[in-house]
Design a protein around this motif. Structure first.
Motif, PDB file in Angstrom:
ATOM      1  N   GLU A 236       1.038  -1.176   0.082  1.00 56.22           N
ATOM      2  CA  GLU A 236      -0.134  -0.065   0.008  1.00 56.22           C
ATOM      3  C   GLU A 236       0.959   1.295   0.002  1.00 56.22           C
ATOM      4  O   GLU A 236       1.381   1.640   1.056  1.00 56.22           O
ATOM      5  N   GLY A 237       1.199   1.586  -1.207  1.00 60.94           N
ATOM      6  CA  GLY A 237       2.184   2.704  -1.192  1.00 60.94           C
ATOM      7  C   GLY A 237       3.430   2.279  -0.915  1.00 60.94           C
ATOM      8  O   GLY A 237       3.963   1.309  -1.676  1.00 60.94           O
ATOM      9  N   ASP A 238       4.131   3.102   0.058  1.00 63.37           N
ATOM     10  CA  ASP A 238       5.602   2.368   0.505  1.00 63.37           C
ATOM     11  C   ASP A 238       5.425   1.530   1.667  1.00 63.37           C
ATOM     12  O   ASP A 238       6.485   1.103   2.212  1.00 63.37           O
ATOM     13  N   THR A 239       4.417   1.047   1.868  1.00 66.08           N
ATOM     14  CA  THR A 239       4.198   0.203   3.249  1.00 66.08           C
ATOM     15  C   THR A 239       3.879  -1.285   2.843  1.00 66.08           C
ATOM     16  O   THR A 239       2.767  -1.260   2.146  1.00 66.08           O
ATOM     17  N   LEU A 240       4.480  -2.131   3.236  1.00 65.55           N
ATOM     18  CA  LEU A 240       4.351  -3.703   3.027  1.00 65.55           C
ATOM     19  C   LEU A 240       3.370  -3.974   4.271  1.00 65.55           C
ATOM     20  O   LEU A 240       3.550  -3.835   5.302  1.00 65.55           O
ATOM     21  N   VAL A 241       2.198  -4.441   3.723  1.00 57.97           N
ATOM     22  CA  VAL A 241       0.845  -4.786   4.570  1.00 57.97           C
ATOM     23  C   VAL A 241       0.992  -6.446   4.482  1.00 57.97           C
ATOM     24  O   VAL A 241       1.039  -7.129   3.555  1.00 57.97           O
ATOM     25  N   VAL A 242       1.021  -7.019   5.785  1.00 61.25           N
ATOM     26  CA  VAL A 242       1.040  -8.349   5.852  1.00 61.25           C
ATOM     27  C   VAL A 242      -0.142  -8.858   6.641  1.00 61.25           C
ATOM     28  O   VAL A 242      -0.665  -8.581   8.012  1.00 61.25           O
ATOM     29  N   ASP A 243      -0.957  -9.746   6.118  1.00 63.13           N
ATOM     30  CA  ASP A 243      -2.201 -10.229   6.501  1.00 63.13           C
ATOM     31  C   ASP A 243      -2.086 -11.640   6.857  1.00 63.13           C
ATOM     32  O   ASP A 243      -1.833 -12.515   6.064  1.00 63.13           O
ATOM     33  N   THR A 244      -2.308 -12.079   8.199  1.00 66.80           N
ATOM     34  CA  THR A 244      -1.989 -13.363   8.538  1.00 66.80           C
ATOM     35  C   THR A 244      -3.260 -14.177   9.208  1.00 66.80           C
ATOM     36  O   THR A 244      -3.664 -13.505  10.347  1.00 66.80           O
ATOM     37  N   THR A 245      -3.655 -15.368   8.952  1.00 62.39           N
ATOM     38  CA  THR A 245      -4.814 -16.013   9.533  1.00 62.39           C
ATOM     39  C   THR A 245      -4.293 -17.586   9.578  1.00 62.39           C
ATOM     40  O   THR A 245      -3.267 -17.779   9.408  1.00 62.39           O
ATOM     41  N   ASN A 246      -5.166 -18.282   9.732  1.00 64.35           N
ATOM     42  CA  ASN A 246      -5.004 -19.916   9.748  1.00 64.35           C
ATOM     43  C   ASN A 246      -3.986 -20.156  10.756  1.00 64.35           C
ATOM     44  O   ASN A 246      -3.116 -20.981  10.503  1.00 64.35           O
ATOM     45  N   PHE A 247      -4.155 -19.740  11.977  1.00 62.42           N
ATOM     46  CA  PHE A 247      -3.311 -19.971  12.983  1.00 62.42           C
ATOM     47  C   PHE A 247      -3.806 -21.383  13.749  1.00 62.42           C
ATOM     48  O   PHE A 247      -4.818 -21.620  13.273  1.00 62.42           O
ATOM     49  N   ARG A 248      -2.963 -22.168  14.389  1.00 64.70           N
ATOM     50  CA  ARG A 248      -3.311 -23.266  15.175  1.00 64.70           C
ATOM     51  C   ARG A 248      -4.007 -22.814  16.271  1.00 64.70           C
ATOM     52  O   ARG A 248      -4.054 -21.544  16.765  1.00 64.70           O
ATOM     53  N   GLU A 249      -4.421 -23.873  17.256  1.00 65.91           N
ATOM     54  CA  GLU A 249      -5.156 -23.537  18.497  1.00 65.91           C
ATOM     55  C   GLU A 249      -4.292 -22.732  19.228  1.00 65.91           C
ATOM     56  O   GLU A 249      -4.613 -21.964  20.004  1.00 65.91           O
ATOM     57  N   ASP A 250      -2.859 -23.198  19.177  1.00 58.40           N
ATOM     58  CA  ASP A 250      -1.909 -22.601  20.102  1.00 58.40           C
ATOM     59  C   ASP A 250      -1.011 -21.818  19.309  1.00 58.40           C
ATOM     60  O   ASP A 250      -0.655 -22.090  18.131  1.00 58.40           O
ATOM     61  N   THR A 251      -0.972 -20.491  19.558  1.00 57.58           N
ATOM     62  CA  THR A 251      -0.082 -19.474  18.908  1.00 57.58           C
ATOM     63  C   THR A 251       1.005 -18.877  19.527  1.00 57.58           C
ATOM     64  O   THR A 251       1.167 -19.169  20.872  1.00 57.58           O
ATOM     65  N   GLY A 252       1.893 -18.355  18.898  1.00 62.32           N
ATOM     66  CA  GLY A 252       3.096 -17.529  19.576  1.00 62.32           C
ATOM     67  C   GLY A 252       2.602 -16.506  20.546  1.00 62.32           C
ATOM     68  O   GLY A 252       3.257 -15.823  21.043  1.00 62.32           O
ATOM     69  N   LEU A 253       1.347 -15.961  20.150  1.00 60.58           N
ATOM     70  CA  LEU A 253       0.927 -14.785  21.150  1.00 60.58           C
ATOM     71  C   LEU A 253      -0.022 -15.479  21.998  1.00 60.58           C
ATOM     72  O   LEU A 253      -0.860 -15.841  21.879  1.00 60.58           O
ATOM     73  N   TYR A 254       0.604 -15.826  23.465  1.00 56.89           N
ATOM     74  CA  TYR A 254      -0.084 -16.486  24.313  1.00 56.89           C
ATOM     75  C   TYR A 254      -1.313 -15.897  24.863  1.00 56.89           C
ATOM     76  O   TYR A 254      -1.648 -14.780  24.943  1.00 56.89           O
ATOM     77  N   GLY A 255      -2.571 -16.748  24.711  1.00 62.86           N
ATOM     78  CA  GLY A 255      -3.838 -16.193  24.714  1.00 62.86           C
ATOM     79  C   GLY A 255      -4.747 -16.240  23.495  1.00 62.86           C
ATOM     80  O   GLY A 255      -5.885 -16.414  23.405  1.00 62.86           O
ATOM     81  N   GLY A 256      -3.992 -15.880  22.372  1.00 61.57           N
ATOM     82  CA  GLY A 256      -4.435 -15.968  20.955  1.00 61.57           C
ATOM     83  C   GLY A 256      -4.817 -17.419  20.647  1.00 61.57           C
ATOM     84  O   GLY A 256      -4.080 -18.417  21.307  1.00 61.57           O
ATOM     85  N   ASP A 257      -5.649 -17.555  19.703  1.00 59.39           N
ATOM     86  CA  ASP A 257      -6.141 -18.878  19.367  1.00 59.39           C
ATOM     87  C   ASP A 257      -6.133 -19.103  17.727  1.00 59.39           C
ATOM     88  O   ASP A 257      -5.793 -18.081  17.161  1.00 59.39           O
ATOM     89  N   GLU A 258      -6.977 -20.309  17.302  1.00 58.67           N
ATOM     90  CA  GLU A 258      -7.185 -20.149  16.034  1.00 58.67           C
ATOM     91  C   GLU A 258      -7.929 -19.125  15.230  1.00 58.67           C
ATOM     92  O   GLU A 258      -7.853 -19.069  14.032  1.00 58.67           O
TER      93      GLU A 258
END
Length: 351
Positions: free
Chosen positions: A246-268
């Motif tokens: 988007e212009g000069d900014t790289l935008v990264v959209d991330t989904t499809n996580f497992r039930e356990d994620t690297g962000l504790y408390g986060g989920d699928e």
């Protein structure tokens, strides 16, 4: 949600206006490739005693150069850090029983705070406006407790877990915390946040893919440019990352996580949007929004600066063969055997 979108657009507009003189690829896109130091003494969440104070004065920012204000009162940047055990020191006591841990020599959270648009924020989180993440859902709080059971267990030298309902904290490798198993955790994310150490990153960019190597827990994320997300049944530890410009900014959209994620408390259900903007001084503005309705009662956003560096990312051999995992399980089996023998002897003495 409108506030988040407006803030993201504003951040992109400000960042884009400041990136006219930056290295670019042959196709004209900003060249993000290089090494970065993501260490920062700005806490993830605004300390409650700062109230509505959004920014630090330059003098206050300079006073944080040692980091003692945040490290000594428990305001660690690392949101995935295990809660301190009873009787622990809150910094060095990470395992089951204090058998020696990290002293100050090994701690490298960063050398100061970095200004964004000339201002020193009191927290990485900027939305909600109070600088703190929204409350977690009951489900997420239970998940946090489960993930940290082996870290936060109060070791009194006995198999005290034998009388509790459900699995014990050391029943099997799968019961140990993800970070203790060197799978995910600490500050590696995603989103990638400052931690107590291992804050370096490397980006390798091509027209079709962007690789982000994170020093903590050795993870390498592959961002597929201008692609479609994998089917919903395809789940990955780091999620499925798709990028676009988007212009000069790289935008990264991330989904499809497992039930356990690297962000504790986060989920699928975690949906993460990250924005990477190269600045004229060579640094990188990292902005992210977390939206996980089954983990937090609302979305939250943050941003901080990755400082350009010529220092490479060294291998982080997290487990070095994971000898400790076997020893943890063997030690637990021994404690259980001793406790059962003690109970058997006690019962025999009463007959």
């Amino acid at each position: 949600m409108r506030l988040i979108q407006a803030l993201c657009v504003l951040a992109a507009m400000v960042a884009t206006s400041a990136t006219a003189d930056i290295p670019r690829t042959e196709s004209g896109k900003p060249d993000l490739s290089g090494y970065y130091d993501g260490g920062s003494l700005t806490p993830l969440e605004r300390p409650r005693d700062l109230g509505e104070k959004e920014f630090l004065t330059p003098e206050e920012a300079a006073a944080l150069s040692t980091g003692t204000e945040f490290l000594n009162d428990g305001r660690s940047n690392d949101p995935n850090r295990a809660p301190p055990k009873k009787g622990g020191d809150g910094v060095n006591d990470f395992g089951a029983g204090n058998v020696g841990g990290y002293n100050a020599f090994w701690v490298d959270p960063g050398s100061g705070v970095v200004a964004i648009d000339g201002k020193f924020r009191t927290s990485i989180v900027y939305d909600p406006p109070n600088g703190r993440r929204p409350p977690m859902t009951p489900k997420a709080m239970m998940k946090m407790a489960d993930n940290f059971s082996s870290f936060s267990h109060d070791n009194d030298g006995t198999a005290s877990w034998l009388d509790q309902d459900g699995p014990g904290p050391f029943d099997a490798p799968e019961e140990l915390a993800l970070a203790e198993r060197c799978l995910l955790g600490f500050s590696a994310g995603p989103p990638m946040l400052p931690g107590l150490y291992n804050n370096f990153k490397r980006i390798v960019q091509s027209e079709d893919n962007v690789m982000i190597l994170v020093e903590m827990v050795h993870d390498a994320r592959i961002v597929r440019m201008n692609a479609e997300h994998a089917p919903p049944n395809v789940r990955r530890w780091l999620g499925d990352s798709v990028g676009h410009w988007e212009g000069d900014t790289l935008v990264v959209d991330t989904t499809n996580f497992r039930e356990d994620t690297g962000l504790y408390g986060g989920d699928e259900n975690l949906h993460l949007v990250e924005r990477f903007t190269k600045l004229e001084d060579g640094n990188l503005l990292y902005d992210f929004t977390v939206d996980d309705p089954t983990a937090w009662t609302g979305p939250w956003s943050g941003s901080y600066v990755w400082k350009q560096t010529d220092k490479p990312v060294y291998e982080y051999a997290c487990h070095e063969g994971n000898y400790s995992m076997g020893n943890i399980l063997r030690g637990a089996r021994r404690l259980e055997r001793e406790e059962l023998e003690r109970r058997s002897a006690e019962a025999a003495g009463e007959e």
